[in-house]
Design a protein around this motif. Structure first.
Motif, PDB file in Angstrom:
ATOM      1  N   ASN A  24     -35.288   9.210 -12.123  1.00 61.40           N
ATOM      2  CA  ASN A  24     -34.822   7.624 -12.351  1.00 61.40           C
ATOM      3  C   ASN A  24     -33.583   7.556 -13.347  1.00 61.40           C
ATOM      4  OD1 ASN A  24     -36.417   7.081 -10.114  1.00 61.40           O
ATOM      5  ND2 ASN A  24     -37.728   5.707 -10.975  1.00 61.40           N
ATOM      6  N   SER A 127     -37.317   1.993  -7.885  1.00 58.01           N
ATOM      7  CA  SER A 127     -37.951   2.582  -6.865  1.00 58.01           C
ATOM      8  C   SER A 127     -36.927   2.517  -5.728  1.00 58.01           C
ATOM      9  CB  SER A 127     -39.068   1.473  -6.292  1.00 58.01           C
ATOM     10  OG  SER A 127     -38.489   0.339  -6.282  1.00 58.01           O
ATOM     11  N   THR A 128     -37.373   3.128  -4.469  1.00 50.47           N
ATOM     12  CA  THR A 128     -36.663   3.077  -3.274  1.00 50.47           C
ATOM     13  C   THR A 128     -36.072   1.779  -2.692  1.00 50.47           C
ATOM     14  OG1 THR A 128     -38.331   3.810  -1.907  1.00 50.47           O
ATOM     15  CG2 THR A 128     -37.324   5.507  -3.089  1.00 50.47           C
ATOM     16  N   GLU A 142     -38.663   8.982   5.223  1.00 48.42           N
ATOM     17  CA  GLU A 142     -39.643   9.332   4.151  1.00 48.42           C
ATOM     18  C   GLU A 142     -40.648  10.485   4.795  1.00 48.42           C
ATOM     19  OE1 GLU A 142     -39.916   9.145   0.981  1.00 48.42           O
ATOM     20  OE2 GLU A 142     -38.428   7.483   0.508  1.00 48.42           O
ATOM     21  N   ALA A 191     -38.129   8.536  -1.745  1.00 49.22           N
ATOM     22  CA  ALA A 191     -39.397   8.918  -2.684  1.00 49.22           C
ATOM     23  C   ALA A 191     -39.750  10.049  -2.801  1.00 49.22           C
ATOM     24  CB  ALA A 191     -40.267   7.643  -2.344  1.00 49.22           C
ATOM     25  N   ARG A 196     -43.991   8.134  -7.750  1.00 52.18           N
ATOM     26  CA  ARG A 196     -42.554   8.104  -8.103  1.00 52.18           C
ATOM     27  C   ARG A 196     -41.966   6.458  -7.653  1.00 52.18           C
ATOM     28  NH1 ARG A 196     -38.408   6.049  -7.235  1.00 52.18           N
ATOM     29  NH2 ARG A 196     -36.294   7.069  -6.723  1.00 52.18           N
ATOM     30  N   ASP A 197     -42.451   6.036  -6.573  1.00 54.15           N
ATOM     31  CA  ASP A 197     -41.999   4.750  -6.056  1.00 54.15           C
ATOM     32  C   ASP A 197     -42.868   3.767  -6.716  1.00 54.15           C
ATOM     33  OD1 ASP A 197     -40.123   3.457  -4.008  1.00 54.15           O
ATOM     34  OD2 ASP A 197     -41.882   2.536  -3.856  1.00 54.15           O
ATOM     35  N   ARG A 201     -42.121   0.513  -9.285  1.00 53.68           N
ATOM     36  CA  ARG A 201     -42.004  -0.583  -8.958  1.00 53.68           C
ATOM     37  C   ARG A 201     -42.752  -1.736  -9.444  1.00 53.68           C
ATOM     38  NH1 ARG A 201     -39.862  -1.663  -3.662  1.00 53.68           N
ATOM     39  NH2 ARG A 201     -39.986   0.447  -2.988  1.00 53.68           N
ATOM     40  N   PRO A 223     -42.943   4.210   1.112  1.00 49.15           N
ATOM     41  CA  PRO A 223     -42.887   5.251   0.533  1.00 49.15           C
ATOM     42  C   PRO A 223     -44.229   5.620  -0.204  1.00 49.15           C
ATOM     43  CG  PRO A 223     -42.067   3.358  -0.769  1.00 49.15           C
ATOM     44  CD  PRO A 223     -42.146   2.822   0.440  1.00 49.15           C
TER      45      PRO A 223
END
Length: 243
Positions: A24, A127-128, A142, A191, A196-197, A201, A223
């Motif tokens: 990120n 985030s995505t 995804e 993601a 990771r998402d 978020r 995600p």
């Protein structure tokens, strides 16, 4: 050398934090106003995420396996390749690591967050976001990307030619992630990893960002669910075919 369970959890926390920081962080460098990398191309992000997986894998792979991904942890457990008793602690460590890594990204780029007015550019550093605004397209993208990632990761860790040099497994994994971001990342981010998402978020929702905008919780399940299903299917298929 056998490491304690606490050491394994610490490795998962730090590994996921580094993944988010490098991944990120590369997005922030491209998307945020006034950075040295603002407006550079998608390959910067692909390299950031490829190295974001490879570096912590090289650092912690021999300690915890550097799963750094709840979907992979669950996928391994479903196929009997990881203890269910360790799943929840690993996921908690991964989630906390992702939150910590995102907080570091935010404070490192704080002046540039204040300058940026495009709310989706800001959210994209956390985030995505599905580019077509279609949850179904996001889910398909995804799932496909995550399936290739987890199938590849399982294959790498069981390939005989990697046995003499375990480090080369993690290098190969980094190249795979970078390639997936470059080839399939245009639709969602991507993601490929619930922590990771979801962790970033949550950070986006909580921080008092100057031009924050929506955290887009209506998309947040995609995600998370798609990589988990892909992880279960990919690991099971590899085990069924080759182990």
């Amino acid at each position: 050398m056998e490491y304690s369970f606490f050491a394994k959890l610490a490795a998962e926390f730090l590994g996921t934090a580094i993944l988010v920081l490098l991944g990120n962080g590369s997005v922030a460098n491209v998307e945020l106003k006034g950075t040295k990398g603002n407006g550079s191309d998608w390959l910067v992000i692909a390299v950031g995420y490829g190295c974001g997986v490879m570096v912590p894998a090289l650092m912690f792979g021999t300690i915890s396996g550097a799963q750094i991904n709840p979907a992979f942890t669950i996928g391994l457990a479903v196929s009997g390749m990881f203890s269910w008793s360790q799943v929840l602690p690993f996921i908690i460590a991964q989630m906390l690591g992702s939150i910590f890594g995102q907080l570091v990204v935010y404070f490192a780029y704080k002046p540039h967050y204040d300058l940026t007015t495009n709310t989706e550019s800001i959210l994209g550093t956390f985030s995505t976001i599905d580019a077509s605004h279609s949850s179904w397209n996001g889910f398909a993208n995804e799932f496909i990307g995550s399936f290739v990632l987890f199938f590849g990761a399982t294959a790498f860790t069981h390939a005989p030619y990697f046995e003499a040099n375990k480090g080369s497994v993690f290098i190969a994994l980094g190249f795979l992630v970078g390639t997936l971001v470059a080839s399939l990342g245009g639709a969602t981010g991507p993601a490929l990893n619930p922590a990771r998402d979801l962790g970033p978020r949550l950070v986006h929702a909580m921080l008092p960002i100057k031009h924050k905008g929506s955290s887009q919780w209506g998309y947040a399940s995609v995600p998370v669910v798609a990589p988990i299903l892909a992880g279960i299917c990919a690991v099971a298929l590899y085990k069924g075919l080759f182990l």
